[in-house]
Design a protein around this motif. Structure first.
Motif, PDB file in Angstrom:
ATOM      1  N   GLY A  46      43.765  45.305  46.379  1.00 16.81           N
ATOM      2  CA  GLY A  46      42.363  45.416  45.975  1.00 16.81           C
ATOM      3  C   GLY A  46      41.939  44.387  44.955  1.00 16.81           C
ATOM      4  O   GLY A  46      40.741  44.143  44.776  1.00 16.81           O
ATOM      5  N   HIS A  47      42.916  43.769  44.289  1.00 17.58           N
ATOM      6  CA  HIS A  47      42.580  42.788  43.259  1.00 17.58           C
ATOM      7  C   HIS A  47      42.961  41.370  43.668  1.00 17.58           C
ATOM      8  O   HIS A  47      43.059  40.476  42.812  1.00 17.58           O
ATOM      9  CB  HIS A  47      43.208  43.207  41.930  1.00 17.58           C
ATOM     10  CG  HIS A  47      42.723  44.545  41.484  1.00 17.58           C
ATOM     11  ND1 HIS A  47      41.414  44.771  41.119  1.00 17.58           N
ATOM     12  CD2 HIS A  47      43.344  45.753  41.427  1.00 17.58           C
ATOM     13  CE1 HIS A  47      41.256  46.054  40.821  1.00 17.58           C
ATOM     14  NE2 HIS A  47      42.415  46.663  41.011  1.00 17.58           N
ATOM     15  N   VAL A  48      43.134  41.174  44.989  1.00 17.15           N
ATOM     16  CA  VAL A  48      43.199  39.831  45.543  1.00 17.15           C
ATOM     17  C   VAL A  48      41.771  39.277  45.555  1.00 17.15           C
ATOM     18  O   VAL A  48      40.836  39.955  45.979  1.00 17.15           O
ATOM     19  CB  VAL A  48      43.775  39.849  46.973  1.00 17.15           C
ATOM     20  CG1 VAL A  48      43.602  38.500  47.655  1.00 17.15           C
ATOM     21  CG2 VAL A  48      45.243  40.244  46.940  1.00 17.15           C
ATOM     22  N   VAL A  49      41.588  38.059  45.068  1.00 20.97           N
ATOM     23  CA  VAL A  49      40.250  37.479  44.966  1.00 20.97           C
ATOM     24  C   VAL A  49      39.807  36.953  46.331  1.00 20.97           C
ATOM     25  O   VAL A  49      40.498  36.133  46.952  1.00 20.97           O
ATOM     26  CB  VAL A  49      40.217  36.337  43.921  1.00 20.97           C
ATOM     27  CG1 VAL A  49      38.838  35.677  43.897  1.00 20.97           C
ATOM     28  CG2 VAL A  49      40.578  36.873  42.546  1.00 20.97           C
ATOM     29  N   VAL A  50      38.652  37.429  46.792  1.00 24.10           N
ATOM     30  CA  VAL A  50      38.097  36.967  48.074  1.00 24.10           C
ATOM     31  C   VAL A  50      36.821  36.163  47.866  1.00 24.10           C
ATOM     32  O   VAL A  50      36.343  35.496  48.782  1.00 24.10           O
ATOM     33  CB  VAL A  50      37.822  38.163  49.018  1.00 24.10           C
ATOM     34  CG1 VAL A  50      39.115  38.835  49.424  1.00 24.10           C
ATOM     35  CG2 VAL A  50      36.861  39.168  48.393  1.00 24.10           C
ATOM     36  N   SER A  51      36.265  36.221  46.658  1.00 26.81           N
ATOM     37  CA  SER A  51      35.048  35.467  46.336  1.00 26.81           C
ATOM     38  C   SER A  51      35.054  35.172  44.844  1.00 26.81           C
ATOM     39  O   SER A  51      34.606  36.013  44.046  1.00 26.81           O
ATOM     40  CB  SER A  51      33.792  36.268  46.713  1.00 26.81           C
ATOM     41  OG  SER A  51      32.614  35.582  46.331  1.00 26.81           O
ATOM     42  N   PRO A  52      35.544  34.000  44.420  1.00 23.75           N
ATOM     43  CA  PRO A  52      35.691  33.701  42.995  1.00 23.75           C
ATOM     44  C   PRO A  52      34.408  33.872  42.187  1.00 23.75           C
ATOM     45  O   PRO A  52      34.462  34.175  40.993  1.00 23.75           O
ATOM     46  CB  PRO A  52      36.148  32.242  42.995  1.00 23.75           C
ATOM     47  CG  PRO A  52      36.802  32.046  44.317  1.00 23.75           C
ATOM     48  CD  PRO A  52      36.031  32.901  45.273  1.00 23.75           C
ATOM     49  N   ASP A  53      33.264  33.676  42.828  1.00 26.73           N
ATOM     50  CA  ASP A  53      31.983  33.823  42.128  1.00 26.73           C
ATOM     51  C   ASP A  53      31.355  35.197  42.380  1.00 26.73           C
ATOM     52  O   ASP A  53      30.162  35.393  42.112  1.00 26.73           O
ATOM     53  CB  ASP A  53      31.016  32.721  42.581  1.00 26.73           C
ATOM     54  CG  ASP A  53      31.537  31.335  42.260  1.00 26.73           C
ATOM     55  OD1 ASP A  53      32.159  31.181  41.184  1.00 26.73           O
ATOM     56  OD2 ASP A  53      31.339  30.422  43.082  1.00 26.73           O
ATOM     57  N   GLY A  54      32.161  36.137  42.880  1.00 26.46           N
ATOM     58  CA  GLY A  54      31.644  37.455  43.215  1.00 26.46           C
ATOM     59  C   GLY A  54      31.434  38.341  42.008  1.00 26.46           C
ATOM     60  O   GLY A  54      31.629  37.920  40.854  1.00 26.46           O
TER      61      GLY A  54
END
Length: 384
Positions: free
Chosen positions: A238-246
């Motif tokens: 759940g804390h894998v980044v999929v959108s750095p600017d999210g």
């Protein structure tokens, strides 16, 4: 220097060997068990007799009914004496499950409630009430509760829940606060759910189990064993980044998968839908906003799974929690993302399936953990 093996240690090991052979191979005669285990027929006969007396094995009848000669009598695991308790505290519910040694569910209870921001002591006292109810049912059924497993939504170590951002808890002595009168093992919810899928579902021997709740966790099973990581903290998908600017995540980061594909994120994107049941009803009616919300969550999940598959070379991914009932709407966009992003490295993307265990995966895994401990060392439950 090689130390001698104590007789009682050897007996404990051999009892576990016989029980495990029956668990893996199903009903077997004593002669078949001797051949399978490498023990002598007289040793197996004595061990099987002790286990039958303890209520852990039972005779099920002749192995070759109708044949000439005296047929051997098969033995099977018995669920009439020993049981295990599985407990779970999650963000929006509490649950317990009573499982006997033959791995039959004898009692379940689930209470929906919002646990966010509530003191851990109060929430675990409420869970203890459900656990005590399950233990009372065990006594009524003539079952001895061998121990308990406790599933929590966060990383754990040495009986302590290290952090649960969605609950607002940190460094919680969950086992002590639960205070059950039996030995209790603490585990991460997604990891225990993966074990539930391994033992009671259709995950196979190698798979990634993804638990979709308000938070998102994962459990990796390799060769029929749960992968824990160096410090037992593996699985925080759940804390894998999929959108750095999210958007900001409760963990303190930004753009985590949980912010795009967690339960709250999906319900909000679907138009502030109140429950998963309501979301399903809208999806079945082809509600445009609900379908779009699931599609966006699926694409984010597909991106996270692409990195995971590239790193671990997985062939199977099992979606559990709320992802199981939403599978029909999530799977196609996830599979498209995986196919597009993995095509250069793999001939085929991993198989994507939905868990069939519903909301019981974690409690089944927690109770199953205790059952497997008993099967490995049954001596403390034998009559003196």
């Amino acid at each position: 220097m090689t130390l001698p093996v104590r007789h009682d240690s050897m007996r404990a090991r051999n009892l576990g060997v016989v029980l495990d052979a029956v668990r893996r191979g199903g009903p077997q005669t004593r002669a078949a068990l001797a051949e399978r285990t490498g023990l002598t027929k007289s040793t197996v006969s004595k061990l099987a007799g002790d286990l039958i007396e303890a209520g852990m094995l039972a005779e099920s009848g002749p192995a070759r009914a109708g044949e000439r000669g005296r047929p051997g009598v098969e033995v099977v695991l018995s669920g009439d004496r020993v049981a295990a308790l599985g407990c779970e505290v999650n963000v929006d519910y509490l649950a317990v499950c009573l499982l006997d040694l033959a791995q039959r569910v004898r009692f379940t209870r689930r209470r929906g409630q919002d646990n966010r921001g509530k003191p851990a002591k109060r929430v675990l006292a409420q869970l203890r009430t459900l656990a005590v109810e399950a233990m009372a049912e065990a006594r009524r059924l003539g079952l001895d509760v061998a121990g308990a497993g406790l599933a929590v939504s966060g990383p754990v170590a040495d009986g302590v829940l290290l952090t649960a951002p969605n609950l607002g808890w940190r460094d919680v002595g969950a086992v002590d606060l639960l205070g059950l009168p039996v030995e209790t093992t603490l585990g991460n919810e997604a990891s225990l759910a993966a074990l539930g899928e391994l033992w009671f579902g259709a995950g196979g021997q190698d798979f990634l189990y993804v638990s979709g709740e308000i938070g998102i966790g994962a459990g990796l099973v390799v060769g029929g064993e749960l992968f824990h990581g160096t410090r037992g903290l593996a699985g925080e998908l759940g804390h894998v980044v999929v959108s750095p600017d999210g958007p900001r995540c409760r963990c303190g980061g930004a753009g985590c998968l949980e912010t795009a594909a967690g339960q709250e994120a999906i319900l909000t994107a679907a138009g502030d839908v109140a429950t998963v049941a309501e979301l399903l009803a809208r999806l079945e009616n082809d509600d445009e906003l609900a379908v779009k919300a699931c599609g966006e969550a699926a694409r984010a999940l597909g991106i996270a799974l692409t990195s995971t598959v590239n790193l671990l070379d997985l062939d199977r991914v099992v979606l559990g929690g709320i992802y199981a009932p939403l599978f029909g709407w999530l799977a196609p966009p996830i599979e498209r993302v995986l196919a597009d992003r993995l095509v250069k490295l793999r001939s085929t993307p991993p198989t994507l399936t939905a868990s069939q265990l519903g909301g019981q995966a974690a409690t089944l895994g927690a109770a199953g953990l205790v059952v497997h401990q008993v099967l490995a060392d049954p001596t403390r439950f034998l009559p003196r």
